[in-house]
Write a protein that holds these residues in place. Sequence first.
Motif, PDB file in Angstrom:
ATOM      1  N   GLU A   1      16.685  -8.811  -3.711  1.00 21.15           N
ATOM      2  CA  GLU A   1      17.621  -9.100  -2.628  1.00 21.15           C
ATOM      3  C   GLU A   1      18.310  -7.848  -2.088  1.00 21.15           C
ATOM      4  N   LEU A   2      17.944  -6.669  -2.603  1.00 22.44           N
ATOM      5  CA  LEU A   2      18.583  -5.425  -2.189  1.00 22.44           C
ATOM      6  C   LEU A   2      17.674  -4.627  -1.260  1.00 22.44           C
ATOM      7  N   GLN A   3      18.248  -4.082  -0.204  1.00 24.93           N
ATOM      8  CA  GLN A   3      17.504  -3.245   0.726  1.00 24.93           C
ATOM      9  C   GLN A   3      18.143  -1.863   0.764  1.00 24.93           C
ATOM     10  N   PRO A   4      17.467  -0.830   0.217  1.00 23.43           N
ATOM     11  CA  PRO A   4      18.054   0.510   0.232  1.00 23.43           C
ATOM     12  C   PRO A   4      18.184   1.030   1.653  1.00 23.43           C
ATOM     13  N   VAL A   5      19.320   1.653   1.936  1.00 21.86           N
ATOM     14  CA  VAL A   5      19.597   2.116   3.294  1.00 21.86           C
ATOM     15  C   VAL A   5      19.749   3.632   3.341  1.00 21.86           C
ATOM     16  N   ALA A   6      20.386   4.205   2.297  1.00 20.01           N
ATOM     17  CA  ALA A   6      20.647   5.647   2.310  1.00 20.01           C
ATOM     18  C   ALA A   6      20.954   6.125   0.896  1.00 20.01           C
TER      19      ALA A   6
ATOM     20  N   ALA B   1       0.821  -1.211   0.000  1.00 17.39           N
ATOM     21  CA  ALA B   1       0.000   0.000   0.000  1.00 17.39           C
ATOM     22  C   ALA B   1       0.854   1.261   0.000  1.00 17.39           C
ATOM     23  N   SER B   2       0.309   2.310  -0.640  1.00 18.85           N
ATOM     24  CA  SER B   2       0.992   3.599  -0.694  1.00 18.85           C
ATOM     25  C   SER B   2      -0.045   4.707  -0.664  1.00 18.85           C
ATOM     26  N   ILE B   3       0.332   5.900  -1.043  1.00 19.33           N
ATOM     27  CA  ILE B   3      -0.561   7.055  -0.989  1.00 19.33           C
ATOM     28  C   ILE B   3      -1.784   6.857  -1.878  1.00 19.33           C
ATOM     29  N   GLY B   4      -1.632   6.104  -2.967  1.00 18.76           N
ATOM     30  CA  GLY B   4      -2.763   5.862  -3.868  1.00 18.76           C
ATOM     31  C   GLY B   4      -3.896   5.116  -3.174  1.00 18.76           C
ATOM     32  N   GLU B   5      -3.534   4.104  -2.406  1.00 20.76           N
ATOM     33  CA  GLU B   5      -4.543   3.342  -1.672  1.00 20.76           C
ATOM     34  C   GLU B   5      -5.193   4.204  -0.580  1.00 20.76           C
ATOM     35  N   LEU B   6      -4.426   5.092   0.030  1.00 22.02           N
ATOM     36  CA  LEU B   6      -4.982   5.975   1.061  1.00 22.02           C
ATOM     37  C   LEU B   6      -6.029   6.911   0.468  1.00 22.02           C
ATOM     38  N   ILE B   7      -5.790   7.392  -0.729  1.00 26.06           N
ATOM     39  CA  ILE B   7      -6.760   8.268  -1.400  1.00 26.06           C
ATOM     40  C   ILE B   7      -8.058   7.516  -1.688  1.00 26.06           C
TER      41      ILE B   7
ATOM     42  N   THR C   1      15.152   8.006  -6.566  1.00 29.58           N
ATOM     43  CA  THR C   1      13.960   7.755  -5.766  1.00 29.58           C
ATOM     44  C   THR C   1      13.094   6.665  -6.400  1.00 29.58           C
ATOM     45  N   MET C   2      13.106   6.601  -7.736  1.00 26.95           N
ATOM     46  CA  MET C   2      12.321   5.561  -8.409  1.00 26.95           C
ATOM     47  C   MET C   2      12.883   4.174  -8.104  1.00 26.95           C
ATOM     48  N   ILE C   3      14.209   4.042  -8.151  1.00 27.30           N
ATOM     49  CA  ILE C   3      14.806   2.735  -7.872  1.00 27.30           C
ATOM     50  C   ILE C   3      14.627   2.384  -6.392  1.00 27.30           C
ATOM     51  N   ALA C   4      14.678   3.390  -5.519  1.00 28.17           N
ATOM     52  CA  ALA C   4      14.453   3.137  -4.090  1.00 28.17           C
ATOM     53  C   ALA C   4      13.027   2.628  -3.864  1.00 28.17           C
ATOM     54  N   ARG C   5      12.061   3.252  -4.540  1.00 31.74           N
ATOM     55  CA  ARG C   5      10.667   2.827  -4.398  1.00 31.74           C
ATOM     56  C   ARG C   5      10.485   1.388  -4.886  1.00 31.74           C
ATOM     57  N   GLN C   6      11.120   1.083  -6.025  1.00 32.15           N
ATOM     58  CA  GLN C   6      11.015  -0.275  -6.567  1.00 32.15           C
ATOM     59  C   GLN C   6      11.576  -1.299  -5.577  1.00 32.15           C
ATOM     60  N   LEU C   7      12.702  -0.979  -4.982  1.00 29.14           N
ATOM     61  CA  LEU C   7      13.336  -1.916  -4.053  1.00 29.14           C
ATOM     62  C   LEU C   7      12.534  -2.047  -2.760  1.00 29.14           C
ATOM     63  N   LEU C   8      11.978  -0.926  -2.293  1.00 29.89           N
ATOM     64  CA  LEU C   8      11.213  -0.955  -1.053  1.00 29.89           C
ATOM     65  C   LEU C   8       9.906  -1.728  -1.207  1.00 29.89           C
ATOM     66  N   HIS C   9       9.299  -1.627  -2.394  1.00 30.54           N
ATOM     67  CA  HIS C   9       7.978  -2.225  -2.593  1.00 30.54           C
ATOM     68  C   HIS C   9       8.036  -3.663  -3.094  1.00 30.54           C
ATOM     69  N   ASN C  10       9.182  -4.081  -3.553  1.00 28.66           N
ATOM     70  CA  ASN C  10       9.293  -5.434  -4.109  1.00 28.66           C
ATOM     71  C   ASN C  10       9.995  -6.338  -3.108  1.00 28.66           C
ATOM     72  N   ASN C  11       9.246  -7.207  -2.511  1.00 29.98           N
ATOM     73  CA  ASN C  11       9.794  -8.059  -1.475  1.00 29.98           C
ATOM     74  C   ASN C  11      10.670  -9.183  -2.034  1.00 29.98           C
TER      75      ASN C  11
ATOM     76  N   LYS D   1      21.104  17.396   1.670  1.00 31.99           N
ATOM     77  CA  LYS D   1      21.854  16.762   2.750  1.00 31.99           C
ATOM     78  C   LYS D   1      21.039  16.747   4.045  1.00 31.99           C
ATOM     79  N   ASP D   2      21.067  15.607   4.716  1.00 27.36           N
ATOM     80  CA  ASP D   2      20.391  15.375   5.992  1.00 27.36           C
ATOM     81  C   ASP D   2      18.865  15.278   5.862  1.00 27.36           C
ATOM     82  N   LEU D   3      18.347  15.336   4.634  1.00 30.83           N
ATOM     83  CA  LEU D   3      16.918  15.115   4.443  1.00 30.83           C
ATOM     84  C   LEU D   3      16.633  13.617   4.387  1.00 30.83           C
ATOM     85  N   ASP D   4      15.367  13.255   4.632  1.00 28.78           N
ATOM     86  CA  ASP D   4      14.917  11.879   4.448  1.00 28.78           C
ATOM     87  C   ASP D   4      14.052  11.818   3.194  1.00 28.78           C
ATOM     88  N   ILE D   5      14.390  10.935   2.275  1.00 26.76           N
ATOM     89  CA  ILE D   5      13.605  10.738   1.060  1.00 26.76           C
ATOM     90  C   ILE D   5      13.098   9.299   1.073  1.00 26.76           C
ATOM     91  N   MET D   6      11.778   9.150   1.136  1.00 26.87           N
ATOM     92  CA  MET D   6      11.147   7.833   1.239  1.00 26.87           C
ATOM     93  C   MET D   6      11.660   7.062   2.452  1.00 26.87           C
TER      94      MET D   6
END
Length: 610
Positions: free
Chosen positions: A161-166, A68-74, A148-158, A175-180
């Motif tokens: 084998e890759l887990q984005p960290v930073a 689920a993401s923002i689309g499902e919340l809407i 951010t697109m590749i991070a979203r793909q990795l986060l949403h696809n269980n 710098k020092d912001l959080d993105i996704m």
Amino acid sequence: MTYFQRLSLSMFTDSVIIISAIFFGRFLLSISLDVANTSLVISSLTLVLSHHLFSLRYNLYKKAWEYASIGELIIILKCVTLSIITAAIIQQLMNNDIYFRLLAITWMLHMIAIGGSRFCLRIYKDTYIKEKQNKKRTLIIGAGAAGTMIARQLLHNNDVELQPVAFIDDNVKKKDLDIMGLPVVGGLHMIEKATKELDISNIIIAIPSLKRKALHAIYQECAKTDAKTQILPMIEDIVLGKVSVNEVRDVQVEDLLGREPVDLDVAGISENITGKVVLVTGAGGSIGSEICRQAAQFNPETIILLGHGENSIYSIEMEMKERYGGSNINFVTEIADLQDPDKMMSVMNTYKPDVVYHAAAHKHVPLMERNPEEAVKNNVIGTMNVAQAAGRSGVGIFVMISSDKAVNPTSVMGATKRLAEMIIQDMDQKSSTKFVAVRFGNVLGSRGSVIPLFKKQIEQGGPVKVTHPDMIRYFMTIPEASRLVIQAGALARGGEIFVLDMGEPVKIVDLAKNLILLSGNSVEDIGIEYTGIRPGEKLFEELLNPDEINEKQVYPKIYIGKTSELHMEQIQELLQSFSTLEKTKLREWLIDLANNRVAAPADQLVMMLG
């Protein structure tokens, strides 16, 4: 669980949530059951029924909530709000009144409970399940759209084998912001430190439009770590739909050594090729076959695939017919020996080509040092046979593939290539055909290239054998070289020696180190062994003699060398007598002649013959 079972469970759970929200709201507002008994029951039933109807209408029950993401919340917001509005309308019709406060509290509780129940699955997946899996902690370089697109793909696809960290990004505003949910830990200088502190095992360079020079600099930083480095596809491949943005691949040596592509003069090339007959000699070789591929994109009438090796010609024929089977291009194969002048003349007269790309040649420096007579037969006599046949049959443009080793040659191969250049320049003065040569350096991945040899040595565990620590060479990718050869043909006026801009020269030892690192090994483990310069080799190659330099580019990355003196009389003497000379004497004469040391060729020949 089947879809019907999931649907039943979801509808039952939602019904309980909705009724609980109404009665809890009534309790919070201290509304007496006697005051709103009938209305409350009907409102509850209306709210439950309308919620289910709107949920079915917006496919709420078909969503996979672990993703689920923002689309499902809407969608939840729409369903809950429309259900409350429906209940309000029913209340108005029944009582001429609406319990606004009760509906408002019910809406809020409804949203929290429905949304919370769904997103618990997503939270569970993103925390507990991911922590259980042994995923590779991944650092993403580039916090832009692609990153951010590749991070979203990795986060949403269980399944990945890759887990984005930073993220790593040079933009100080990020710098020092959080993105996704992932921190931007700093610029490129932080790669090594972040990899150690965050226990990173994988790095993805997520900047598809990155210039090659910048990519090389980033890779050098990544090479300081033990993490495996991968890269997104090139932006043009993503735009053209050839690959997806999430199809990361290993960094290749072509990424580090290649240059930015040049836009071709499509109109000029089309004028020469579209609807015309094109002949490619050496069509089965690495350069010849790529010229066929590039030329086919301009829809010629016929491409003649000419070569001496039947297997390579068969292979390129099958490839071209499969790739362009739906086009009107006619592919013709000719197995022929360049040393047979009658065969060359027959081919030219039969097909009447408009353009000839002469890529056939012996190119291996050490082998030609040991067999100079074969280099003369193929590179000099073969070129003369093809060029003369082209001139006599009225070919429009003849483009010969030359080499940087033709400049101040110290090898038999380079000397024969220089003599071949002289022959086609002389032919240009005698024929209506436009004869030109295109000169460039080493081609990445071509047959005889050092790269396949280094890769094989790495696969065998090393060491990688380099001739000299100071050996440098120019490199170009096969597609780029072939495109520029075709472009040079479109620029031909006759007699030119086109020189391709090869960029910055590369130290062979640095190339070897990069290949070792790209293979996932360390230089210390594989090792590098220096074997000494081979006969005929130079520490560095040139693209132009000092008297040939013409610094103005006639097209991006294409120069024209000034015409130097031709020695056709001496070349004819050489061709008449080379078979009677011993190899050492023949080699000396070839190199002297190619370097314009021809003061007394006849006397020299007499001396050589004894």
